[in-house]
Design a protein around this motif. Structure first.
Motif, PDB file in Angstrom:
ATOM      1  N   ILE A 204       0.820  -0.958  -0.052  1.00 46.80           N
ATOM      2  CA  ILE A 204       0.030   0.067  -0.120  1.00 46.80           C
ATOM      3  C   ILE A 204       0.952   1.284  -0.028  1.00 46.80           C
ATOM      4  O   ILE A 204       2.046   1.155   0.390  1.00 46.80           O
ATOM      5  CB  ILE A 204      -1.150   0.064   1.444  1.00 46.80           C
ATOM      6  CG1 ILE A 204      -2.127   1.088   1.205  1.00 46.80           C
ATOM      7  CG2 ILE A 204      -0.161   0.076   2.558  1.00 46.80           C
ATOM      8  CD1 ILE A 204      -3.156   0.845   2.252  1.00 46.80           C
ATOM      9  N   ASP A 205       0.294   2.118  -0.417  1.00 51.88           N
ATOM     10  CA  ASP A 205       1.100   3.609  -0.528  1.00 51.88           C
ATOM     11  C   ASP A 205       1.275   4.073   0.857  1.00 51.88           C
ATOM     12  O   ASP A 205       0.421   3.765   1.834  1.00 51.88           O
ATOM     13  CB  ASP A 205       0.219   4.860  -0.975  1.00 51.88           C
ATOM     14  CG  ASP A 205       0.865   6.134  -0.963  1.00 51.88           C
ATOM     15  OD1 ASP A 205       2.077   6.309  -1.847  1.00 51.88           O
ATOM     16  OD2 ASP A 205       0.415   6.901  -0.102  1.00 51.88           O
ATOM     17  N   PRO A 206       2.607   4.469   1.482  1.00 51.74           N
ATOM     18  CA  PRO A 206       3.103   4.877   2.730  1.00 51.74           C
ATOM     19  C   PRO A 206       2.021   5.960   3.367  1.00 51.74           C
ATOM     20  O   PRO A 206       1.734   5.720   4.293  1.00 51.74           O
ATOM     21  CB  PRO A 206       4.415   5.039   2.638  1.00 51.74           C
ATOM     22  CG  PRO A 206       4.634   5.279   1.244  1.00 51.74           C
ATOM     23  CD  PRO A 206       3.696   4.608   0.497  1.00 51.74           C
ATOM     24  N   THR A 207       1.873   6.897   2.638  1.00 50.38           N
ATOM     25  CA  THR A 207       1.107   8.009   3.142  1.00 50.38           C
ATOM     26  C   THR A 207      -0.325   7.567   3.477  1.00 50.38           C
ATOM     27  O   THR A 207      -0.913   7.883   4.530  1.00 50.38           O
ATOM     28  CB  THR A 207       0.950   9.186   1.974  1.00 50.38           C
ATOM     29  OG1 THR A 207       2.409   9.642   1.709  1.00 50.38           O
ATOM     30  CG2 THR A 207       0.082  10.125   2.549  1.00 50.38           C
ATOM     31  N   ARG A 208      -1.012   6.985   2.468  1.00 48.54           N
ATOM     32  CA  ARG A 208      -2.311   6.270   2.893  1.00 48.54           C
ATOM     33  C   ARG A 208      -2.117   5.329   3.985  1.00 48.54           C
ATOM     34  O   ARG A 208      -3.272   5.554   4.841  1.00 48.54           O
ATOM     35  CB  ARG A 208      -2.736   5.343   1.596  1.00 48.54           C
ATOM     36  CG  ARG A 208      -4.125   4.815   1.932  1.00 48.54           C
ATOM     37  CD  ARG A 208      -5.176   6.074   2.325  1.00 48.54           C
ATOM     38  NE  ARG A 208      -6.478   5.388   2.401  1.00 48.54           N
ATOM     39  CZ  ARG A 208      -7.353   5.887   3.448  1.00 48.54           C
ATOM     40  NH1 ARG A 208      -7.024   6.884   4.055  1.00 48.54           N
ATOM     41  NH2 ARG A 208      -8.635   5.259   3.460  1.00 48.54           N
ATOM     42  N   LEU A 209      -1.175   4.542   4.143  1.00 46.29           N
ATOM     43  CA  LEU A 209      -1.178   3.749   5.502  1.00 46.29           C
ATOM     44  C   LEU A 209      -1.003   4.527   6.695  1.00 46.29           C
ATOM     45  O   LEU A 209      -1.632   4.083   7.844  1.00 46.29           O
ATOM     46  CB  LEU A 209       0.082   2.753   5.033  1.00 46.29           C
ATOM     47  CG  LEU A 209       0.418   1.559   6.294  1.00 46.29           C
ATOM     48  CD1 LEU A 209      -0.913   0.872   6.553  1.00 46.29           C
ATOM     49  CD2 LEU A 209       1.496   0.625   5.958  1.00 46.29           C
ATOM     50  N   ALA A 210      -0.259   5.535   6.650  1.00 44.43           N
ATOM     51  CA  ALA A 210      -0.152   6.248   7.632  1.00 44.43           C
ATOM     52  C   ALA A 210      -1.353   7.104   8.140  1.00 44.43           C
ATOM     53  O   ALA A 210      -1.719   6.952   9.484  1.00 44.43           O
ATOM     54  CB  ALA A 210       0.839   7.515   7.567  1.00 44.43           C
ATOM     55  N   GLU A 211      -2.313   7.220   7.286  1.00 43.64           N
ATOM     56  CA  GLU A 211      -3.547   7.947   7.427  1.00 43.64           C
ATOM     57  C   GLU A 211      -4.537   6.782   8.099  1.00 43.64           C
ATOM     58  O   GLU A 211      -5.255   7.060   9.036  1.00 43.64           O
ATOM     59  CB  GLU A 211      -4.229   8.265   6.174  1.00 43.64           C
ATOM     60  CG  GLU A 211      -3.537   9.629   5.641  1.00 43.64           C
ATOM     61  CD  GLU A 211      -4.204   9.919   4.191  1.00 43.64           C
ATOM     62  OE1 GLU A 211      -5.088   9.203   3.701  1.00 43.64           O
ATOM     63  OE2 GLU A 211      -3.574  11.009   3.470  1.00 43.64           O
ATOM     64  N   ILE A 212      -4.543   5.478   7.484  1.00 40.64           N
ATOM     65  CA  ILE A 212      -5.318   4.566   8.160  1.00 40.64           C
ATOM     66  C   ILE A 212      -5.005   4.293   9.705  1.00 40.64           C
ATOM     67  O   ILE A 212      -5.591   3.836  10.453  1.00 40.64           O
ATOM     68  CB  ILE A 212      -5.154   3.319   7.003  1.00 40.64           C
ATOM     69  CG1 ILE A 212      -5.743   3.361   5.829  1.00 40.64           C
ATOM     70  CG2 ILE A 212      -5.902   1.804   7.720  1.00 40.64           C
ATOM     71  CD1 ILE A 212      -5.624   2.506   4.654  1.00 40.64           C
ATOM     72  N   PHE A 235       7.688   3.906   5.946  1.00 40.28           N
ATOM     73  CA  PHE A 235       8.297   4.009   4.632  1.00 40.28           C
ATOM     74  C   PHE A 235       9.236   2.574   4.723  1.00 40.28           C
ATOM     75  O   PHE A 235       9.409   1.839   3.884  1.00 40.28           O
ATOM     76  CB  PHE A 235       9.192   5.053   4.296  1.00 40.28           C
ATOM     77  CG  PHE A 235       8.445   6.158   3.547  1.00 40.28           C
ATOM     78  CD1 PHE A 235       8.375   5.801   2.036  1.00 40.28           C
ATOM     79  CD2 PHE A 235       7.927   7.266   3.988  1.00 40.28           C
ATOM     80  CE1 PHE A 235       7.794   6.710   1.055  1.00 40.28           C
ATOM     81  CE2 PHE A 235       7.150   8.121   3.089  1.00 40.28           C
ATOM     82  CZ  PHE A 235       7.173   7.807   1.583  1.00 40.28           C
ATOM     83  N   GLU A 236      10.024   2.654   6.015  1.00 37.71           N
ATOM     84  CA  GLU A 236      10.896   1.358   6.042  1.00 37.71           C
ATOM     85  C   GLU A 236      10.201   0.280   6.364  1.00 37.71           C
ATOM     86  O   GLU A 236      10.859  -0.959   5.859  1.00 37.71           O
ATOM     87  CB  GLU A 236      11.729   1.892   7.547  1.00 37.71           C
ATOM     88  CG  GLU A 236      12.399   3.156   7.587  1.00 37.71           C
ATOM     89  CD  GLU A 236      13.327   3.271   8.565  1.00 37.71           C
ATOM     90  OE1 GLU A 236      13.392   2.619   9.653  1.00 37.71           O
ATOM     91  OE2 GLU A 236      13.855   4.342   9.063  1.00 37.71           O
ATOM     92  N   GLU A 237       8.987   0.300   6.834  1.00 37.96           N
ATOM     93  CA  GLU A 237       8.443  -1.248   7.045  1.00 37.96           C
ATOM     94  C   GLU A 237       8.025  -1.751   5.762  1.00 37.96           C
ATOM     95  O   GLU A 237       8.012  -2.781   5.373  1.00 37.96           O
ATOM     96  CB  GLU A 237       7.249  -1.051   7.998  1.00 37.96           C
ATOM     97  CG  GLU A 237       6.634  -1.939   8.459  1.00 37.96           C
ATOM     98  CD  GLU A 237       5.520  -1.668   9.607  1.00 37.96           C
ATOM     99  OE1 GLU A 237       4.544  -2.460   9.649  1.00 37.96           O
ATOM    100  OE2 GLU A 237       5.447  -0.670  10.080  1.00 37.96           O
TER     101      GLU A 237
END
Length: 282
Positions: A204-212, A235-237
């Protein structure tokens, strides 16, 4: 002639809908007529449009030993209802399933939302029940000796839609296991013992994952984001998970960013059916 036992407890029926609930209520009333207007306690849950509302209803149903009659249209809510009710041991009847399935076959296309699940005593019903039970047992990294029996194994870091996709596909008759990837920890050794063609990686896109993840933390009532929702750590994950996928060439990788549950489900089905065409008959 045997007399009816009049000491039986009065059944509790919950009707639940994301609309007005008239369809479910009408069906319950029609069934009650067949029992000479037997007394039933009916509670209506209308305009149910969140998991939190379903969770509250299911807990009440469990407490009152109620049967839930559902006419949910939203596929994600329907999947949550089925999976959570099985975890709680609550009986659920989704009354839309038979007609949706029949018309789907005759029209040659799927309905706009996933068909429901009705307690019907046929082979297809038992296959779906078996698939859902298997999927619930193998949710979020739960591994048992029957892992090789899975039709699909989804892996990815936390909050990449593993559980919703698993339950959705389980509802459609696939036995699905999902396993989280934890940074710095090798995938479970049990994965090496199953058919590698069953395994699909999720990204998944990292920015979207952060939001989720931030939304998840807030839903739990805390503001302690920590590394879990830190964009640099994410990002690292994700990069670490990509390296895992690169080492396993037979694992296709699906990017779930910005796509509906149904769309990702279709892509997973295409991959699995291209490798295991015999599953198309299940």
């Amino acid at each position: 002639m045997n007399k009816m036992n009049t000491n039986l407890s009065i059944p509790n029926i919950f009707t639940v809908s994301d609309g007005t609930g008239e369809t479910a209520l009408s069906i319950v009333r029609a069934v009650r007529v067949q029992f000479e207007h037997a007394e039933m306690h009916i509670e209506r849950y209308n305009k149910v449009r969140s998991r939190e509302m379903l969770e509250e209803m299911l807990l009440s149903a469990k407490n009152k030993n109620a049967t839930v009659v559902a006419t949910l249209v939203d596929p994600e809510l329907r999947v949550f209802l089925i999976s959570r009710s099985m975890q709680l041991g609550v009986k659920v009847v989704d009354v839309l399933f038979p007609l949706l399935e029949t018309l789907s076959e005759q029209l040659g296309r799927r309905p706009s939302s996933i068909p429901g699940l009705l307690r019907q005593l046929d082979e297809g019903y038992f296959k779906r029940i078996s698939a859902i039970e298997y999927t619930v047992r193998h949710d979020d990294g739960v591994i048992s000796c029957d892992l090789p029996e899975a039709d699909i194994i989804l892996i990815g870091v936390s909050r990449t839609s593993k559980t919703p996709l698993s339950m959705y596909l389980g509802h459609k008759g696939y036995k699905v296991a999902n396993i989280p990837l934890v940074p710095g920890i090798d995938p479970p050794i049990e994965l090496s013992k199953v058919d590698q063609n069953k395994i699909i990686g999720l990204i998944i896109d990292p920015t979207r994952l952060a939001e989720i993840r931030v939304a998840r933390i807030e839903a739990l009532g805390t503001n302690d984001i920590g590394d879990y929702a830190d964009i640099e750590k994410i990002f690292e994950e994700l990069e670490w998970s990509r390296e895992i996928f690169k080492k396993n060439k037979r694992w296709p990788v699906l990017d779930v960013t910005g796509k509906a549950l149904e769309e990702n489900s279709v892509e997973i089905e295409k991959i699995i059916l291209s490798r295991f065409p015999e599953l198309s008959d299940e």
